[in-house]
Write an enzyme that holds these catalytic residues in place. Structure first.
Site, PDB file in Angstrom:
ATOM      1  N   GLU A  92      35.969  -2.667  20.357  1.00  0.00           N
ATOM      2  CA  GLU A  92      36.594  -3.689  21.203  1.00  0.00           C
ATOM      3  C   GLU A  92      37.118  -4.859  20.392  1.00  0.00           C
ATOM      4  O   GLU A  92      36.497  -5.258  19.413  1.00  0.00           O
ATOM      5  CB  GLU A  92      35.525  -4.289  22.108  1.00  0.00           C
ATOM      6  CG  GLU A  92      35.239  -3.499  23.324  1.00  0.00           C
ATOM      7  CD  GLU A  92      34.127  -4.175  24.109  1.00  0.00           C
ATOM      8  OE1 GLU A  92      33.247  -3.442  24.562  1.00  0.00           O
ATOM      9  OE2 GLU A  92      34.126  -5.414  24.247  1.00  0.00           O
ATOM     10  N   CYS A 105      38.834 -12.087  18.455  1.00  0.00           N
ATOM     11  CA  CYS A 105      37.431 -11.773  18.158  1.00  0.00           C
ATOM     12  C   CYS A 105      37.372 -10.328  17.664  1.00  0.00           C
ATOM     13  O   CYS A 105      37.731  -9.401  18.375  1.00  0.00           O
ATOM     14  CB  CYS A 105      36.604 -11.964  19.430  1.00  0.00           C
ATOM     15  SG  CYS A 105      34.877 -11.525  19.202  1.00  0.00           S
ATOM     16  N   CYS A 116      19.320  -6.812  19.141  1.00  0.00           N
ATOM     17  CA  CYS A 116      18.841  -7.986  19.889  1.00  0.00           C
ATOM     18  C   CYS A 116      18.664  -7.571  21.357  1.00  0.00           C
ATOM     19  O   CYS A 116      19.466  -6.813  21.892  1.00  0.00           O
ATOM     20  CB  CYS A 116      19.843  -9.127  19.778  1.00  0.00           C
ATOM     21  SG  CYS A 116      20.110  -9.604  18.071  1.00  0.00           S
ATOM     22  N   CYS A 119      21.654  -7.949  24.113  1.00  0.00           N
ATOM     23  CA  CYS A 119      23.040  -7.674  23.725  1.00  0.00           C
ATOM     24  C   CYS A 119      23.481  -6.258  24.080  1.00  0.00           C
ATOM     25  O   CYS A 119      22.744  -5.296  23.853  1.00  0.00           O
ATOM     26  CB  CYS A 119      23.181  -7.911  22.221  1.00  0.00           C
ATOM     27  SG  CYS A 119      24.802  -7.474  21.578  1.00  0.00           S
TER      28      CYS A 119
HETATM   29  N1  SAH Z   1      26.114  -9.794  15.185  1.00  0.00           N
HETATM   30  C1  SAH Z   1      26.615 -11.103  15.081  1.00  0.00           C
HETATM   31  C2  SAH Z   1      28.017 -11.252  15.629  1.00  0.00           C
HETATM   32  C3  SAH Z   1      28.337 -10.506  16.876  1.00  0.00           C
HETATM   33  S1  SAH Z   1      27.508 -11.058  18.332  1.00  0.00           S
HETATM   34  C4  SAH Z   1      25.668 -12.097  15.721  1.00  0.00           C
HETATM   35  O1  SAH Z   1      24.734 -11.667  16.390  1.00  0.00           O
HETATM   36  O2  SAH Z   1      25.855 -13.285  15.516  1.00  0.00           O
HETATM   37  C5  SAH Z   1      28.368 -12.582  18.656  1.00  0.00           C
HETATM   38  C6  SAH Z   1      27.597 -13.555  19.535  1.00  0.00           C
HETATM   39  O3  SAH Z   1      27.496 -13.070  20.887  1.00  0.00           O
HETATM   40  C7  SAH Z   1      26.164 -13.775  19.057  1.00  0.00           C
HETATM   41  O4  SAH Z   1      25.819 -15.144  19.078  1.00  0.00           O
HETATM   42  C8  SAH Z   1      25.379 -13.012  20.090  1.00  0.00           C
HETATM   43  O5  SAH Z   1      24.052 -13.436  20.155  1.00  0.00           O
HETATM   44  C9  SAH Z   1      26.174 -13.273  21.332  1.00  0.00           C
HETATM   45  N2  SAH Z   1      25.882 -12.367  22.455  1.00  0.00           N
HETATM   46  C10 SAH Z   1      25.392 -11.117  22.409  1.00  0.00           C
HETATM   47  N3  SAH Z   1      25.225 -10.630  23.663  1.00  0.00           N
HETATM   48  C11 SAH Z   1      25.630 -11.601  24.503  1.00  0.00           C
HETATM   49  C12 SAH Z   1      25.699 -11.704  25.925  1.00  0.00           C
HETATM   50  N4  SAH Z   1      25.338 -10.705  26.701  1.00  0.00           N
HETATM   51  N5  SAH Z   1      26.142 -12.865  26.456  1.00  0.00           N
HETATM   52  C13 SAH Z   1      26.534 -13.895  25.665  1.00  0.00           C
HETATM   53  N6  SAH Z   1      26.502 -13.851  24.326  1.00  0.00           N
HETATM   54  C14 SAH Z   1      26.048 -12.724  23.742  1.00  0.00           C
HETATM   55 FE1  SF4 Z   2      22.322  -8.808  17.834  1.00  0.00          FE
HETATM   56 FE2  SF4 Z   2      24.358  -7.921  19.291  1.00  0.00          FE
HETATM   57 FE3  SF4 Z   2      24.842  -9.503  17.148  1.00  0.00          FE
HETATM   58 FE4  SF4 Z   2      23.990  -6.980  16.849  1.00  0.00          FE
HETATM   59  S1  SF4 Z   2      25.938  -7.618  17.750  1.00  0.00           S
HETATM   60  S2  SF4 Z   2      23.199  -8.751  15.800  1.00  0.00           S
HETATM   61  S3  SF4 Z   2      22.588  -6.700  18.587  1.00  0.00           S
HETATM   62  S4  SF4 Z   2      23.760 -10.041  19.037  1.00  0.00           S
END
Ligand code: SAH
Ligand code: SF4
Length: 357
Positions: A92, A105, A116, A119
């Site tokens: 995406e 993005c 996490c 996520c």
């Molecule tokens: N892996 C990296 C970058 C991709 S995620 C990271 O974790 O920083 C980018 C951002 O989106 C991160 O801050 C992540 O915690 C956040 N994110 C993930 N799932 C989300 C959700 N369901 N709603 C809002 N933000 C989310």
């Molecule tokens: Fe965590 Fe999602 Fe970022 Fe991967 S993409 S590090 S699971 S927030």
């Protein structure tokens, strides 16, 4: 054909390749201009190259392999793209219209192994890393689409916040950044690029040691180890103290501000107590940091998480302000299309599975 993407190469690598293949050095600049200024889609378009040079390029490289499968445009202009890679994997990319210009993005991996708990991307484990070319192509494909619309719009900002953990694909991501930052190419200014990490500490040091002005964002989401380890298991490997040491090193080395991302999760990390803990954690560097309070995008599979109430977000923000911590509540984009990054992809994969069974 070696089947490498021409978009994998930094300018230095392309120059080395050109010289190795008996061509003059200026060829590299010509090819670069066709790729990143004229946005060529085919080697045959490169009309100031000799037939022999074009044949050589075709023998060694592909150009433009991403297939646009879906483009969903929201009312606010946000467009979410689902691209298919040559091996069939789906990724995406999101185009967002900010008041300061267009931002993209970018996805850095197919899935994510960090896992996490809130996520959508982490639901599907990492299938593979993206090549630098596959990241570059996300930008190029979107820029070409804008070119076709002929209203002179240009992508000026990039955030590496799509699917995947960029510091788990460090070398490819760094090459990607070098390519898009190149002044004679896409020329996305370093100050207009942000890389977000869940906190892979050794890579933060490595990133700090590169001499450039690219912004760093840290996904913190909790101000103490007990809570952070519960929602982000990476915290067990790299706890908050170690993360903060790395951030201090980065601040000292680069003099850049660091952004901390903090998703507001109802009843989990949004109490006054956590706001006070967060303020205390950042107090000694408060002039150098910024906190982004992020509204949570609900993910079907993570039904235990909900978005914080507006009053809770306002109170949390107020506490940070009172303690002198710079913060903002992040504006949301494309709320009427598939919300959280990773959702469009996971939905498509689920649909495909249903179709197959
Ligand atoms: N892996 C990296 C970058 C991709 S995620 C990271 O974790 O920083 C980018 C951002 O989106 C991160 O801050 C992540 O915690 C956040 N994110 C993930 N799932 C989300 C959700 N369901 N709603 C809002 N933000 C989310
Ligand atoms: Fe965590 Fe999602 Fe970022 Fe991967 S993409 S590090 S699971 S927030």
């Amino acid at each position: 054909m070696d089947n490498y993407s021409i978009y994998d190469l930094t300018f230095e690598q392309l120059t080395a390749w050109v010289l190795e293949h008996g061509e003059k050095k200026f060829r590299a600049a010509q090819i670069w201009d066709w790729l990143y200024v004229k946005h060529a889609s085919d080697f045959d378009e490169m009309t100031n190259l000799s037939g022999k040079s074009i044949r050589l390029l075709k023998e060694h490289f592909t150009i433009g392999t991403l297939k646009e499968r879906i483009a969903q445009k929201a009312k606010d202009g946000t467009t979410k793209f689902l691209f298919q890679l040559t091996d069939g994997n789906l990724i995406e990319t999101v185009l967002m219209p900010h008041e300061y210009g267009l931002s993209v993005c970018v996805t850095s991996q197919v899935g994510c192994n960090i896992g996490c708990s809130f996520c959508a991307s982490g639901l599907l484990r990492k299938n593979r890393d993206l090549t630098s070319g596959e990241m570059v192509e996300q930008l190029v494909a979107i820029q070409k689409r804008l070119d076709r619309e002929e209203n002179g719009e240009r992508v000026g900002h990039v955030v590496v916040m799509g699917i995947g953990e960029p510091f788990d694909n460090f070398d490819h991501v760094m090459d990607f950044l070098r390519i898009i930052n190149d002044q004679k190419g896409l020329a996305i200014g370093a100050r207009h690029i942000t890389v977000s990490t869940s906190g892979i500490v050794p890579k933060i040091y490595q990133f700090a040691d590169i001499d450039w002005q690219i912004n760093l964002a840290i996904s913190l989401h909790a101000p103490n180890n007990e809570l952070r380890s519960r929602i982000m298991k990476i915290n067990r490997a790299y706890p908050i103290e170690k993360l903060m040491e790395a951030v201090d090193y980065y601040l000292k080395k680069t003099n850049r501000r660091v952004t901390f991302e903090y998703i507001m999760l109802k009843g989990i990390n949004d109490h006054k107590e956590e706001a006070l803990q967060l303020a205390a954690l950042l107090q000694n560097k408060r002039h150098l940091v910024f906190v982004n309070l992020i509204p949570y995008n609900p993910v079907e599979e993570h039904s235990d998480y909900q978005r914080s109430e507006e009053e809770a977000v306002a109170a949390f923000y107020g506490t940070l302000q009172k303690k002198g911590i710079n913060a903002a509540v992040r504006k949301e984009f494309g709320t009427d299309i598939d919300a959280a990054c990773g959702q469009l992809r996971s939905k498509q994969i689920k649909k495909a599975k249903v179709r197959r069974s």
